[in-house]
Design an enzyme around this catalytic site. Structure first.
Site, PDB file in Angstrom:
ATOM      1  N   CYS A  92     -39.024 -15.920   1.628  1.00 39.33           N
ATOM      2  CA  CYS A  92     -40.112 -15.312   0.860  1.00 39.33           C
ATOM      3  C   CYS A  92     -39.756 -15.421  -0.624  1.00 39.33           C
ATOM      4  O   CYS A  92     -38.669 -15.875  -0.975  1.00 39.33           O
ATOM      5  CB  CYS A  92     -40.247 -13.850   1.286  1.00 39.33           C
ATOM      6  SG  CYS A  92     -41.750 -13.037   0.761  1.00 39.33           S
TER       7      CYS A  92
ATOM      8  N   CYS B  85     -44.757 -16.177   2.759  1.00 42.70           N
ATOM      9  CA  CYS B  85     -45.632 -15.969   1.604  1.00 42.70           C
ATOM     10  C   CYS B  85     -45.938 -17.334   1.004  1.00 42.70           C
ATOM     11  O   CYS B  85     -45.429 -18.346   1.464  1.00 42.70           O
ATOM     12  CB  CYS B  85     -45.014 -15.025   0.582  1.00 42.70           C
ATOM     13  SG  CYS B  85     -43.568 -15.668  -0.262  1.00 42.70           S
TER      14      CYS B  85
ATOM     15  N   CYS C  35     -40.585 -24.031  -2.658  1.00 48.80           N
ATOM     16  CA  CYS C  35     -39.669 -23.958  -1.530  1.00 48.80           C
ATOM     17  C   CYS C  35     -38.607 -25.051  -1.617  1.00 48.80           C
ATOM     18  O   CYS C  35     -38.910 -26.203  -1.922  1.00 48.80           O
ATOM     19  CB  CYS C  35     -40.465 -24.100  -0.229  1.00 48.80           C
ATOM     20  SG  CYS C  35     -39.550 -23.555   1.217  1.00 48.80           S
TER      21      CYS C  35
END
Length: 140
Positions: free
Chosen positions: A10, A82, A88
């Site tokens: 997250c 999320c 990422c």
């Protein structure tokens, strides 16, 4: 069979990923190593601790971790909870990645009860997701 390594990722590792870690540990029957981390570390949100306690899951002993803390762990699954896709980190091709953008209860404003209810709603969505994921991917 070797235990699967699962990372729940997250933005801040303060709420959604912490709740998911709690549920995954509960439902995985000790058949997987469950980790949670964030792209930042913001500390565990007290309301997340409170609503998980309502489910009998204690997050008080959880730590807030940065994704880099686990760079040496070979993950089987990475689950983002999320909307952090564009930020990422890149994982090896063998890692199966899953994404589910749960609403951010921290962004809810209102009375204490309205905020608590927002956390409960997200908690319940994460609970269902964790139950289904474990039933599908982790043999207990």
């Amino acid at each position: 069979m070797e235990k699967k390594n699962i990372l729940i990722l997250c933005g801040g590792n303060s709420c959604r990923s912490q709740m998911a870690e709690g549920f995954f540990k509960f439902y995985a029957c000790r058949e997987a190593n469950i980790y949670s981390a964030g792209l930042e570390t913001k500390g565990i949100h007290p309301q997340a601790v409170a609503v998980m306690a309502e489910e009998g899951i204690d997050l008080r002993g959880h730590s807030c971790n940065h994704v880099d803390d686990y760079k040496d762990v070979n993950f089987d699954y990475v689950i983002t909870v999320c909307d952090i896709d564009e930020r990422c980190p890149v994982f090896p091709e063998r890692v199966q990645q899953f994404h589910y953008n749960f609403p951010d209860p921290v962004s809810v404003t209102g009375t204490d009860e309205e905020v608590a209810e927002a956390f409960r709603q997200v908690r319940d969505e994460i609970k269902t997701f964790a139950q289904n994921f474990v039933a599908t991917h982790i043999p207990c």
